[in-house]
Design a protein around this motif. Structure first.
Motif, PDB file in Angstrom:
ATOM      1  N   PHE B  19       0.834  -1.200   0.000  1.00 26.33           N
ATOM      2  CA  PHE B  19       0.000   0.000   0.000  1.00 26.33           C
ATOM      3  C   PHE B  19       0.865   1.246   0.000  1.00 26.33           C
ATOM      4  O   PHE B  19       2.022   1.201   0.427  1.00 26.33           O
ATOM      5  N   PHE B  26      -3.945   1.128  -2.617  1.00 25.17           N
ATOM      6  CA  PHE B  26      -3.241  -0.053  -3.087  1.00 25.17           C
ATOM      7  C   PHE B  26      -2.160   0.376  -4.083  1.00 25.17           C
ATOM      8  O   PHE B  26      -2.389   1.223  -4.946  1.00 25.17           O
ATOM      9  N   TYR B 119     -11.114  -6.804  -3.820  1.00 25.12           N
ATOM     10  CA  TYR B 119     -11.770  -6.309  -2.615  1.00 25.12           C
ATOM     11  C   TYR B 119     -12.787  -7.297  -2.061  1.00 25.12           C
ATOM     12  O   TYR B 119     -13.432  -7.040  -1.047  1.00 25.12           O
ATOM     13  N   LYS B 208     -21.681   4.782  -0.715  1.00 26.69           N
ATOM     14  CA  LYS B 208     -22.185   4.574   0.646  1.00 26.69           C
ATOM     15  C   LYS B 208     -21.072   4.171   1.595  1.00 26.69           C
ATOM     16  O   LYS B 208     -21.284   4.119   2.797  1.00 26.69           O
ATOM     17  N   THR B 209     -19.940   3.819   1.046  1.00 26.79           N
ATOM     18  CA  THR B 209     -18.823   3.390   1.895  1.00 26.79           C
ATOM     19  C   THR B 209     -17.537   3.978   1.334  1.00 26.79           C
ATOM     20  O   THR B 209     -17.472   4.349   0.155  1.00 26.79           O
ATOM     21  N   SER B 210     -16.494   4.042   2.190  1.00 29.95           N
ATOM     22  CA  SER B 210     -15.185   4.438   1.677  1.00 29.95           C
ATOM     23  C   SER B 210     -14.093   3.732   2.467  1.00 29.95           C
ATOM     24  O   SER B 210     -14.283   3.396   3.646  1.00 29.95           O
ATOM     25  N   TYR B 211     -12.975   3.493   1.808  1.00 31.68           N
ATOM     26  CA  TYR B 211     -11.846   2.852   2.471  1.00 31.68           C
ATOM     27  C   TYR B 211     -11.110   3.870   3.317  1.00 31.68           C
ATOM     28  O   TYR B 211     -10.682   4.904   2.806  1.00 31.68           O
ATOM     29  N   VAL B 212     -10.972   3.591   4.600  1.00 27.64           N
ATOM     30  CA  VAL B 212     -10.243   4.497   5.481  1.00 27.64           C
ATOM     31  C   VAL B 212      -8.749   4.227   5.322  1.00 27.64           C
ATOM     32  O   VAL B 212      -7.962   5.117   5.075  1.00 27.64           O
ATOM     33  N   ASN B 213      -8.371   2.962   5.483  1.00 26.02           N
ATOM     34  CA  ASN B 213      -6.981   2.574   5.254  1.00 26.02           C
ATOM     35  C   ASN B 213      -6.870   1.051   5.187  1.00 26.02           C
ATOM     36  O   ASN B 213      -7.864   0.335   5.367  1.00 26.02           O
ATOM     37  N   PHE B 214      -5.661   0.592   4.897  1.00 25.95           N
ATOM     38  CA  PHE B 214      -5.399  -0.843   4.771  1.00 25.95           C
ATOM     39  C   PHE B 214      -4.329  -1.250   5.774  1.00 25.95           C
ATOM     40  O   PHE B 214      -3.519  -0.429   6.208  1.00 25.95           O
ATOM     41  N   GLU B 215      -4.315  -2.541   6.103  1.00 21.19           N
ATOM     42  CA  GLU B 215      -3.272  -3.069   6.999  1.00 21.19           C
ATOM     43  C   GLU B 215      -2.807  -4.392   6.440  1.00 21.19           C
ATOM     44  O   GLU B 215      -3.610  -5.149   5.896  1.00 21.19           O
TER      45      GLU B 215
END
Ligand SMILES: Cc1cc2nc3c(=O)[nH]c(=O)nc-3n(C[C@H](O)[C@H](O)[C@H](O)COP(=O)(O)OP(=O)(O)OC[C@H]3O[C@@H](n4cnc5c(N)ncnc54)[C@H](O)[C@@H]3O)c2cc1C
Lengths: 322, 245
Positions: B19, B26, B119, B208-215
């Motif tokens: 990331f 990504f 996803y 309606k949704t969004s990616y805040v972050n990845f781990e």
């Protein structure tokens, strides 16, 4: 205001995954200061319905309507959405299994909700509402915010512990308000394997790969599965070659499983294979090649010949079980 | 019968996942893009059904920016008749389904892979069906057309069902729908260059949704090795240390 859980039943019975859903919803309800209502569709005895209360459901809406047995997705989604509306639900929780995945997206559109599928934990935050899920077939996690008022979640199997309470649920019969013309699925034939541990339910799974060399060598693995009460799985080439049935194929393109204990015998551990099993709590690998990538994913390993190790393992387990 | 196959453009399944931008996005650098494996199987089955007669046309569609065009061209080379790309960044499943709803209403059968391998949403097919007020069938592992009638095999827990369903319908397909994905032949690749690829503008749709972050998952402890001649020790560890049975 409640949180609504939809759980299917299997010939009138619930499974561990139903209780996981209710436990999860109860914990979420505590965070949101509300209660849990469960919607059950199909014929289930009151005794069985009451079990849902033990995990925190306050109310059970019972739709004992055989028309839904055809699993018509449109009709089921309408029933769930009607229940959510009548309860004024802020969140609807489904299992991340075949049926949950089929219905949840439809319900999210009907309720103008925001959906996250395959969540693995309670939200980190409820305002803003942020939940975690696996992405890239288990290679990473994402934190996702839902902006809509109504949250639709599907819960990944085996990701939440059961929490028993001394709560009791009231059971109400519910008219789902779905007219005959909504149904358009006709089931012509059903074939079920009986007497086998279902792979997706199994706490322990024993799995074999190309290391088995051919279709004739699986007796030793069947015997091990028997003494462990385990489900059986295999790698993709094994099912492609027809050594084992397709229903046993696990991995990115097969079934995704999350048992407590996964045994990989003669499986190299390709990334696509791991995608289906990397949520297992404990992975044990037996492979004659010490360099096989499966050992990077495993917790316990034996470098050795599966044809020698499996029978010994079966004997050992017989001994400790007797 | 007219079939629409939805095509998701995903990183090759062996891609190393990294990331960038403070784990907010990504890392697409050096990524090889492929047709999502389930969409590829869906397309393969559609082509088989067309060869057997009973299917008039196969259209493939993708919501994405121009980088997805090679993937759509590949789908044309496999045997689709035409392609549609809705030109926008796919924001979330609802946004994508809303884009596809503009074109999907004209088809009898819409085929969607059970999930995209990036996803893992499993959402677009069901949402699209609801937006169009079509029925949907999930976990479809077999599809046949007999006398203009659609018959499907669907996976249920511990078994399978043969079902019939009225069209128009969205089928959400998985393993079994086709055995091996079709590899485009040279002739197919040549023909694909001349097949129509229409680019449509996006419509307004909320997300309606969004990616805040990845781990990335925490690194795993090293595998504990047990000697081949000491299976007893393995069982002891599983029982006493791992408490696995
Ligand atoms: C798009 C895509 C999707 C895929 N999806 C999946 C999927 O869902 N699931 C999946 O499994 N694969 C999938 N694959 C295939 C994957 O890449 C591997 O090819 C596959 O997992 C290898 O299977 P295997 O481990 O059984 O065989 P191999 O890789 O051939 O490994 C066999 C192993 O057995 C060991 N062995 C041999 N003899 C013995 C013995 N006597 N005792 C002990 N060990 C022995 C060998 O050392 C070797 O490590 C996918 C591939 C692609 C491209």
């Amino acid at each position: 205001m409640s949180i609504l859980v939809y759980t299917e039943n299997w010939d009138g019975k619930f499974k561990k995954l139903s209780f996981e859903l209710v436990s999860y919803a109860k914990a979420l309800a505590n965070e949101l200061s509300t209660t849990v209502t469960v919607l059950s569709i199909g014929k289930v005895a009151d005794e069985e319905l009451k079990k849902l209360g033990n995990y925190g459901a306050s109310k059970i809406l019972n739709v004992a309507d055989a028309r839904f047995d055809s699993l018509d997705n449109k009709a089921l989604a309408l029933a769930v959405a009607n229940a959510a509306k009548s309860e004024g639900s802020k969140a609807v929780v489904f299992a991340h299994n075949n049926l949950g995945k089929a219905i949840a997206p439809r319900v999210s559109v009907k309720l103008k909700g925001g959906m996250v599928t395959g969540v693995t934990a309670l939200p980190e935050n409820v305002d803003p509402f942020v939940v975690k899920k696996k992405v890239f077939t288990g290679k990473a996690f994402a934190n996702i915010q839902i902006h809509a008022d109504i949250k639709i979640l599907t819960l990944a199997q085996n990701s939440f512990e059961l929490i028993e309470t001394d709560n009791k649920a009231v059971i109400e019969s519910f008219d789902a308000g779905v007219s005959d013309d909504v149904f358009s699925t006709t089931v012509n034939e059903t074939n079920k394997v009986t007497g086998k541990v279902l792979l997706t339910d199994a706490e322990i799974v024993v799995s074999g790969g190309r290391g088995f060399k051919g279709p004739e060598n699986w007796g030793i693995l069947e015997e091990l599965a028997d003494v462990l009460g385990a489900g059986m799985a295999c790698s993709r080439p094994v099912s492609d070659e027809g050594w084992r049935g397709h229903e046993e194929h696990v991995g990115q393109t097969g079934k995704i499983i999350a048992p407590n204990l996964y045994f990989a015998f003669g499986i190299s551990g390709a990334i696509q294979h791991l995608g289906g099993v990397n949520s297992s709590k404990i992975i044990v690998a037996v492979n004659k090649d010490a360099e096989a990538p499966i050992f990077e994913a495993a917790d316990y390993g034996i470098v050795g010949d599966l044809f020698k190790v499996i029978p010994q393992l079966t004997e050992e387990i017989k001994t400790i079980k007797s | 019968m007219k079939i629409l196959v939805l095509i998701s453009n995903v990183p090759d399944t062996t891609t190393k996942i990294r990331f960038v931008d403070n784990n907010k996005a990504f890392d697409t650098s050096g990524v090889q893009w492929i047709i999502n494996p389930w969409d590829e199987l869906a397309l393969t089955r559609a082509v088989e059904l067309k060869e057997a007669g009973g299917v008039e046309t196969i259209t493939v569609a993708n919501v994405g920016e121009s980088i997805t065009e090679p993937t759509l061209r590949k789908a044309l080379a496999v045997g689709a008749d035409d392609a549609i790309r809705i030109d926008t960044t796919p924001k979330d499943a609802f946004y994508v389904a809303s884009q596809l709803a503009q074109i999907a209403k004209d088809f009898d059968v819409i085929m969607v892979g059970i999930e995209a391998s990036d996803y893992n949403g499993s959402a677009v097919g069901g949402m699209l069906a609801e937006l169009l007020n079509f029925n949907s069938v999930s976990a479809v592992s077999g599809m046949n057309i007999e006398n203009g009638q659609l018959s499907l095999t669907r996976e249920i827990d511990g078994g399978q069902q043969k079902i019939s369903v009225k069209t128009p319908v969205v089928t959400i397909v998985q393993k079994g729908i086709a055995i091996d994905p079709r590899i485009p032949a040279m002739r197919g690749i040549m023909m694909a260059r001349k097949k129509p690829l229409t680019v449509l503008p996006a419509v307004e749709a909320g997300e309606k949704t969004s990616y805040v972050n990845f781990e990335l998952p925490p690194p795993k402890a090293a595998c504990k090795m047990v000697d081949e001649d000491n299976v007893k020790e393995l069982v002891r560890l599983l029982q006493e240390e791992a408490k696995a049975f």
